[in-house]
Structures are given as C-alpha cells and as structure tokens.
Design an enzyme around this catalytic site. Structure first.
Site, PDB file in Angstrom:
ATOM      1  N   GLY A 199       0.765  -1.243   0.000  1.00 25.70           N
ATOM      2  CA  GLY A 199       0.000   0.000   0.000  1.00 25.70           C
ATOM      3  C   GLY A 199       0.800   1.300   0.000  1.00 25.70           C
ATOM      4  CE  LYS A 201       5.583   1.984  -6.363  1.00 28.22           C
ATOM      5  NZ  LYS A 201       5.787   0.744  -5.570  1.00 28.22           N
ATOM      6  CG  ASP A 218      -1.997  -7.354  -3.912  1.00 26.84           C
ATOM      7  OD1 ASP A 218      -1.073  -6.585  -4.239  1.00 26.84           O
ATOM      8  OD2 ASP A 218      -1.823  -8.593  -3.754  1.00 26.84           O
ATOM      9  NE  ARG A 223       1.967  -8.633  -1.332  1.00 24.16           N
ATOM     10  CZ  ARG A 223       3.171  -8.119  -1.065  1.00 24.16           C
ATOM     11  NH1 ARG A 223       3.943  -8.701  -0.176  1.00 24.16           N
ATOM     12  NH2 ARG A 223       3.598  -7.042  -1.680  1.00 24.16           N
ATOM     13  N   GLY A 252      -5.711  -9.325 -11.130  1.00 24.32           N
ATOM     14  CA  GLY A 252      -5.683  -8.088 -11.925  1.00 24.32           C
ATOM     15  C   GLY A 252      -5.704  -8.341 -13.422  1.00 24.32           C
ATOM     16  CB  CYS A 324      11.300  -2.476  -7.230  1.00 29.08           C
ATOM     17  SG  CYS A 324      10.522  -3.943  -6.615  1.00 29.08           S
TER      18      CYS A 324
HETATM   19  C1  LIG Z   1       5.390  -4.868  -6.218  1.00 26.86           C
HETATM   20  S1  LIG Z   1       4.086  -5.459  -5.254  1.00 26.86           S
HETATM   21  C2  LIG Z   1       3.045  -4.036  -5.164  1.00 26.86           C
HETATM   22  C3  LIG Z   1       3.543  -2.993  -4.205  1.00 26.86           C
HETATM   23  C4  LIG Z   1       2.538  -1.902  -3.960  1.00 26.86           C
HETATM   24  N1  LIG Z   1       2.107  -1.256  -5.180  1.00 26.86           N
HETATM   25  C5  LIG Z   1       3.081  -0.865  -3.008  1.00 26.86           C
HETATM   26  O1  LIG Z   1       3.495   0.222  -3.446  1.00 26.86           O
HETATM   27  O2  LIG Z   1       3.090  -1.139  -1.804  1.00 26.86           O
HETATM   28  C6  LIG Z   1       3.230  -6.486  -6.363  1.00 26.86           C
HETATM   29  C7  LIG Z   1       1.915  -6.979  -5.849  1.00 26.86           C
HETATM   30  O3  LIG Z   1       1.242  -7.620  -6.938  1.00 26.86           O
HETATM   31  C8  LIG Z   1       0.395  -8.606  -6.394  1.00 26.86           C
HETATM   32  N2  LIG Z   1      -0.006  -9.496  -7.497  1.00 26.86           N
HETATM   33  C9  LIG Z   1       0.656 -10.550  -8.019  1.00 26.86           C
HETATM   34  N3  LIG Z   1      -0.055 -11.108  -9.022  1.00 26.86           N
HETATM   35  C10 LIG Z   1      -1.184 -10.376  -9.140  1.00 26.86           C
HETATM   36  C11 LIG Z   1      -2.333 -10.462  -9.986  1.00 26.86           C
HETATM   37  N4  LIG Z   1      -2.432 -11.425 -10.925  1.00 26.86           N
HETATM   38  N5  LIG Z   1      -3.321  -9.578  -9.805  1.00 26.86           N
HETATM   39  C12 LIG Z   1      -3.233  -8.618  -8.861  1.00 26.86           C
HETATM   40  N6  LIG Z   1      -2.185  -8.490  -8.021  1.00 26.86           N
HETATM   41  C13 LIG Z   1      -1.170  -9.350  -8.171  1.00 26.86           C
HETATM   42  C14 LIG Z   1       1.238  -9.230  -5.311  1.00 26.86           C
HETATM   43  O4  LIG Z   1       0.413  -9.864  -4.346  1.00 26.86           O
HETATM   44  C15 LIG Z   1       1.993  -8.015  -4.748  1.00 26.86           C
HETATM   45  O5  LIG Z   1       1.354  -7.531  -3.601  1.00 26.86           O
END
Ligand SMILES: C[S@@+](CC[C@H](N)C(=O)[O-])C[C@H]1O[C@@H](n2cnc3c(N)ncnc32)[C@H](O)[C@@H]1O
Length: 398
Positions: A199, A201, A218, A223, A252, A324
């Site tokens: 969270g 961003k 998400d 999470r 997503g 990242c």
């Molecule tokens: C890089 S992290 C996001 C960090 C977040 N935007 C932040 O700033 O705190 C990527 C996220 O994508 C989620 N994720 C992975 N596959 C996904 C999907 N198919 N649909 C939605 N979310 C997904 C993961 O659970 C993870 O929490």
C-alpha cells in the site's frame, strides 16, 4: 594495521558476549545438511552479474555494490495527520522534502522555466511514439516526502500516532513515490491501483487529496488485509467509505473483463524480481530453485497485468507501469509487448509519455539511468541509495 587490530578486538568481544548469553537464548546456526548449497541471494547475484553487466556496462559495479549496501528510505508525510509537528521534527533532523524543495544549481529555475517540460533529444524516442507529458510546467501536488541529504545514511525513527491515532509518516523507498507522482492525478479523477499491497503507492496517491474514487486491488488476500491495516492507520474512516474507495482481491489480469474504458488513471505496479530484496534476503526470495518457473513466467504475468490496466483506463486516460527491477525483460520489453497486443488484439492505440521532466526535476535526489530506451529507471547509487525503480507512462489514444 590499526584497523586490523580493532577488528580482532571487536571479534573477540563478540565471542566473549556469546559466552555471556545463556545457551537457551543463543541462535542456532542452520544444520549444514539443511543449508542450501547455493543460497538464493547468490543465485540472484550470479544472474544479475550475467545480465546487468551487459545491460548497464560500466555502471553495473557501482549499482551492484549499492544494492548490497543499506537502502535509503524516505518519509512520506501523512496529510491526514497533524502534520505541523511531524514536518518540524523531520526538518530538525536535517531532512528536506525532495518534492517541494528540489536541491542543486538551477533546480527552481528548472521548475519554473517557461518551456518546461522540454525534449532534450526527441530522435531517440521517436521510434516508440513518445509524446511530451501533458502535465503543467510546475509539479502541483500535495505529496510530501522527506529524505536525508545525499550521502547521509541516518535512519528515520518509527512514526508515532497523533491525538486521533493517525500515523505521521510512512517509511518507504523514496524512489517508490515517483510512479505515484508521475501518474499526475488531477482533481476529481477516478484511479485504479491494480497491484496495490502493501500500500505504499496507494498511500502516496491518497496524499494528493484529489481522487474522487479509488479502486485498490491485490490478488493476495493476506496482503490485502495488510493494505487495509495500513489504510486504517493513515487515512480517516470518512475517506474509506464505499462511495470513495473499493478494496478487492481479484486477479488483476482479468480487469479488462470486469471494467473497461473506465478510469482516468491506472497504476500497474507489478510483481517482479524485486532486485534489491533478491540479493539481500534469502527469505521469500524468487531466485529459490523451487520458484524458477514462477520467475521465468514473470514477464508474461507483467504483460497481462499491464494489458488489463490499458483496457481499464478510459481513452485519453493514462497508465503508469512500474517495477523495482533493473531487468529490461521485465521493463521495456513488457511495455513494448503490451502496446503491441493492445493494438493488435484490442484495437487500442497508445503513446508513451515523456517522463524526462520528472527526472530533470529530481536529478539531484535520484540517480537516473542515462539513456533509457523507453521509460525511466532509478539506479541505486552509494550517495543516493534508492531504487531500483522503473516506470513508463502510457496515454491511451483510442
Ligand atoms: C510490487 S508489489 C506491489 C507494491 C505496492 N504497489 C506498493 O506500493 O506497496 C506487487 C503486488 O502484486 C500482487 N499481485 C501478483 N499477481 C497479481 C495479480 N495477478 N493480480 C493482482 N495483483 C497481483 C502481489 O500480491 C503483490 O502484492
């Protein structure tokens, strides 16, 4: 010689302290038999040495050593808390808000120049159809993020709640604020954050106080709970109502089927190889042998997520893709592939928005890759140990 002696004395003291620690409190070393022969962090480094030395050339040794050193944080000020005391406290520690107070010769002039934003060298970007950012020349935002000066590796104290229980700031890699800034949310916008947990961003986007409706998603239920807890600690209940915000745990990739042509802005901050984590922590490391297939499938997953974000945004709206990771396979190639699929399979045309105005604005805080082919990349650097963060902004034309 003196340094060697000091190290020896220190090591002896540590050994002595171990003798003083009761046996029951000592941390047991892993059994040799159960220890992986090649820890995931080593595998990650081997992989990065092979790919990033080619990609980054002579920059790689400096980026490598920075990623192996302690990362720098930024304090995202929570505008929903009592901010005066928080800001005064951060300033008294020698921090500055890198968004409102860019440093360096000509920083303010760069902000106010009549022709800003400018193209330095449009020819390098023509092949992918880059357009200038439509954002006004001045970056108008309520987002505030404090950092210690370059080279200062002081740590922030944990944030404390105010009288109403709202925490004063959120600690995160300051470069992670850039995708939220680059998304350029305007008053009354509806925004979708496709991969939002935990969270950071989302919280940065909310600090703009401009969003009419925010959809936070998400796939991971655990999470998403964590994200919910973060929101509860930083955002007043009145803003977390169903009229203003929706929190979901969908895949997503399916968003295009759920809600098309809807949002003014979409953030697609995808799962990636999280390069800094991968070279530092064995726990939850995507370079573990058991996760090889998952890692190899990342570019496909990222492309599908970006494509879904493109379908979800309205024509004229904008999508921000971020990772990242330094990996071109997960960055530029994903953007190119998603743009191709959007055009061929969905008849959606897009243009890349030039983010150089942002990099010019913050070049004294972050170390940006010099000649990106597409999008912008923050490179970790010992004097500014933020990132890596890659971002690319797309405007949907039809
Ligand atoms: C890089 S992290 C996001 C960090 C977040 N935007 C932040 O700033 O705190 C990527 C996220 O994508 C989620 N994720 C992975 N596959 C996904 C999907 N198919 N649909 C939605 N979310 C997904 C993961 O659970 C993870 O929490």
């Amino acid at each position: 010689m003196a340094a060697l002696m000091d190290t020896r004395i220190l090591l002896r003291k540590i050994k002595d302290l171990r003798c003083l620690t009761p046996r029951r409190n000592r941390v047991k070393a892993k059994w040799a038999g159960s220890q992986p022969k090649y820890p995931a962090t080593n595998l990650a480094l081997q992989n990065f040495d092979a790919t990033y030395s080619l990609q980054l050339g002579e920059q790689w040794p400096s980026v490598r050593v920075s990623m192996l050193c302690e990362q720098k944080y930024g304090a995202l000020v929570n505008n929903f808390s009592t901010t005066e005391g928080v800001i005064a406290d951060l300033q008294s520690q020698g921090c500055r808000d890198f968004i409102c107070q860019p440093v360096g010769v000509g920083a303010l002039e760069r902000l106010q120049a009549p022709g800003f934003p400018l193209h330095d060298n449009p020819s390098t970007l023509e092949s992918v159809g880059v357009i200038q950012d439509l954002a006004p020349p001045r970056l108008r935002t309520n987002i505030k993020c404090f950092v210690f000066p370059g080279g200062d590796i002081s740590r922030f104290k944990p944030s404390r709640p105010d009288l109403y229980g709202m925490l004063g700031y959120y600690l995160m890699d300051a470069a992670s604020i850039l995708p939220a800034l680059a998304l350029d949310v305007q008053e009354g916008h509806s925004v979708l954050d496709v991969c939002a947990a935990p969270g950071g961003k989302t919280l940065a986007l909310l600090q703009t106080q401009a969003i009419r409706f925010l959809c936070v998603n998400d796939i991971s239920v655990s999470r998403t709970y964590r994200l919910q807890r973060v929101l509860n600690s930083y955002v007043p209940k009145e803003l977390l109502t169903e009229e203003r915000m929706r929190i979901t745990s969908f895949d997503g990739r399916k968003w295009g089927e759920i809600e098309r042509d809807t949002f003014d802005r979409v953030l697609v901050d995808v799962p990636c190889t999280t390069d800094r984590h991968s070279v530092m922590e064995d726990e939850n490391n995507i370079f573990k042998r058991a996760r090889t297939k998952e890692r190899q499938r990342l570019p496909q997953l990222q492309t599908e997520l970006l494509l879904a974000g493109i379908e979800a945004v309205r024509p004229g709206g904008q999508v921000l893709y971020s990772t990242c990771s330094l990996s071109q396979l997960q960055n530029e190639y994903v953007v190119e592939r998603a743009m191709h699929l959007a055009r061929e399979e969905h008849g959606i045309s897009l243009q890349v928005v030039d983010l150089r105005p942002i990099t010019r604005l913050f070049k004294d805080t972050f170390h940006f890759a010099p000649d990106p082919h597409l999008g912008q990349l923050v490179l970790p650097h010992l004097t500014a140990n933020f990132g890596p963060i890659y971002m690319c902004k797309l405007q949907r034309l039809s």
